[in-house]
Design a protein around this motif. Structure first.
Motif, PDB file in Angstrom:
ATOM      1  N   THR A   1       1.078   4.173  -2.809  1.00  0.00           N
ATOM      2  CA  THR A   1       0.930   5.672  -2.680  1.00  0.00           C
ATOM      3  C   THR A   1       2.053   6.097  -3.211  1.00  0.00           C
ATOM      4  OG1 THR A   1      -0.383   5.275  -0.526  1.00  0.00           O
ATOM      5  CG2 THR A   1       0.348   7.223  -0.722  1.00  0.00           C
TER       6      THR A   1
ATOM      7  N   SER B   1       0.780  -1.331  -0.186  1.00  0.00           N
ATOM      8  CA  SER B   1       0.124  -0.051   0.016  1.00  0.00           C
ATOM      9  C   SER B   1       0.779   1.333  -0.048  1.00  0.00           C
ATOM     10  CB  SER B   1      -0.821   0.072   1.105  1.00  0.00           C
ATOM     11  OG  SER B   1      -1.610   1.128   1.206  1.00  0.00           O
TER      12      SER B   1
ATOM     13  N   SER C   1       1.812   9.034  -6.133  1.00  0.00           N
ATOM     14  CA  SER C   1       2.192  10.441  -5.756  1.00  0.00           C
ATOM     15  C   SER C   1       3.567  10.796  -6.492  1.00  0.00           C
ATOM     16  CB  SER C   1       2.588  10.643  -4.305  1.00  0.00           C
ATOM     17  OG  SER C   1       3.700   9.872  -4.011  1.00  0.00           O
TER      18      SER C   1
END
Length: 469
Positions: free
Chosen positions: A199, A195, A203
């Protein structure tokens, strides 16, 4: 001198655009940051799980210690074995942690009771956890973990100081297998790390898009405009200006280049004005020396511009065409008067001398570098489409377009204009000759046909105007 082993093609491939180098650097930083964050996260998660386990073990071991101190649990092997079974079956303890052994020892390190019915003596040397518990009366909660090489299990020792009911100093120790805890850490860490990487990648992608756009807007875009502007300026397009609205360093650079280009343009224009004035003076001198040439050049310019308009040349080309045609015979100022104004035909030697005037005109025009068409018209308006002309024997499209146009206009006026030794022929006869010779190799076939059509239309229009009452 040794040559570089890197080929030009490979060097070109290795020369990455600045924006791409910025983005690659950013990607490397983001990936390195992700790796460091992943490692740090693994450590933080493991420490968090271990701290939580230490607290659980501490609470349960403290409860057993108090029960022993208050004599609620007898200090026997069996009672300690019962406590081990209880702990290992506890719902919040047994699935991650497993107590291997539980025992108490006195102030001399002698084991008083052991869940596995073992005896022996513990080392009370300074620095050992047993010394810490007995002599310093401090807890030792899993500071050291040991891995069993054969089974791969990981164990931790948890010790608390204890005071027996008779006032004697003692200690209690639990040997705990934390292998299940580490497995739980791995089970939690895998999805969490996935996870986290998702992310980071999302990003990073958004940041790269934003960084790429900003890099192009603020850096590479202005640099590309500056580069294109410099290329145009180096090609002689001195009216080029670099469009930039920024006031940063790149804006200052562009402004400096624009100022430099303007100064160079002003200087060249002043030089050109001065040189054009000198050429006009030469033209006036030639007119005084040979009035026919001045009138002839004016008529050639008129016919050349008309043909240029029929060919839909732009305004800049038409201006060059007109000025070049007006000065196409300027080199005749270097021809002796006896040849220029001879009232009869020229001898072979005189004709060869006369043929030098295109090169002489081109030499005079050479300093006008921005108006290269002037020199081209002057030098090559006597070239032929089939390559048999002079002075350089150019053929076909090797002859510049404006020079090909002036060649037709020059021939037309030579046929129809009055000379010192003969009168010009009628335009209808001149057209007949051009039609007969349009494919004989002297002229550009397309241009001569366009000129014939243009002149026929003019003659027909003039006839129509004469017929009208």
């Amino acid at each position: 001198m040794p040559q570089s082993s890197t080929s030009p093609r490979r060097a070109h491939l290795l020369r990455l655009p600045l924006s791409l180098r910025f983005l690659l650097f950013a990607v490397a930083i983001l990936l390195l940051n992700g790796v460091l964050m992943s490692r740090q996260t693994d450590q933080v998660i493991e420490e968090a799980f271990l701290d939580q386990a230490d607290q659980k073990i501490h609470l349960l071991l403290d409860q057993i210690r108090r029960n022993i101190e208050n004599q609620r649990i007898p200090l026997t092997d069996k009672s300690l074995a019962d406590e081990v079974n209880y702990l290992n079956q506890h719902e919040h303890f047994g699935w991650q942690l497993h107590v291997s052994a539980l025992y108490a020892f006195d102030a001399k390190g002698k084991i008083l009771a052991h869940s596995e019915h073992k005896g022996g003596t513990k080392d009370l040397e300074p620095g050992s956890p047993y010394y810490q518990v007995i002599n310093l009366r401090e807890a030792s909660l899993g500071e050291v973990h040991e891995r069993e090489p054969t089974t791969g299990t990981v164990k931790g020792d948890y010790l608390l100081p204890m005071t027996l009911s008779n006032g004697d100093i003692a200690g209690i120790e639990a040997e705990v297998d934390i292998t299940g805890l580490q497995q739980a850490v791995g089970a939690f860490d895998g999805p969490f790390e996935q996870s986290m990487w998702n992310t980071i990648l999302l990003s990073s992608a958004l940041m790269l898009i934003l960084l790429g756009g900003l890099t192009h807007f603020w850096l590479t875009g202005p640099l590309q405009r500056i580069h294109r502007g410099i290329i145009k300026l180096s090609d002689g397009k001195l009216d080029t200006r670099i469009d930039t609205h920024s006031k940063d360093e790149l804006g200052q650079l562009a402004g400096g280049i624009n100022d430099l280009a303007q100064n160079v343009q002003d200087l060249l224009q002043e030089q050109e004005r001065t040189y054009m004035a000198a050429l006009n003076s030469l033209a006036q001198a030639l007119q005084a020396k040979d009035p026919y040439t001045a009138v002839h050049s004016a008529r050639v310019a008129k016919y050349a511009v008309k043909l240029g308009k029929a060919l839909e040349l732009d305004t800049e080309q038409l201006t060059l065409l007109k000025k070049g045609a007006l000065m196409h015979d300027l080199g005749k100022i270097g021809i002796h008067d006896s040849i220029l104004n001879k009232p009869s035909g020229l001898s072979d030697d005189e004709y060869q001398e006369m043929k030098r005037h295109p090169e002489m005109t081109a030499t005079i025009m050479k300093p006008l570098k921005r108006f290269r068409a002037f020199a081209e018209i002057a030098a090559w308006h006597h070239e032929r489409w089939d390559g048999t002309g002079y002075p350089d024997g150019l053929k076909g499209d090797e002859i510049p377009l404006l020079a090909r146009i002036v060649a037709i206009a020059d021939t037309w006026d030579a046929m129809t204009g009055d000379r010192v030794y003969r009168a010009g022929m009628p335009e209808t006869k001149a057209l007949s000759i051009l039609e007969a010779e349009q494919d004989q190799g002297q002229f550009d076939p397309e241009l001569i046909r366009a000129f014939i059509r243009m002149m026929k239309q003019r003659i027909d229009q003039e006839l129509a105007e004469e017929i009208e009452p």
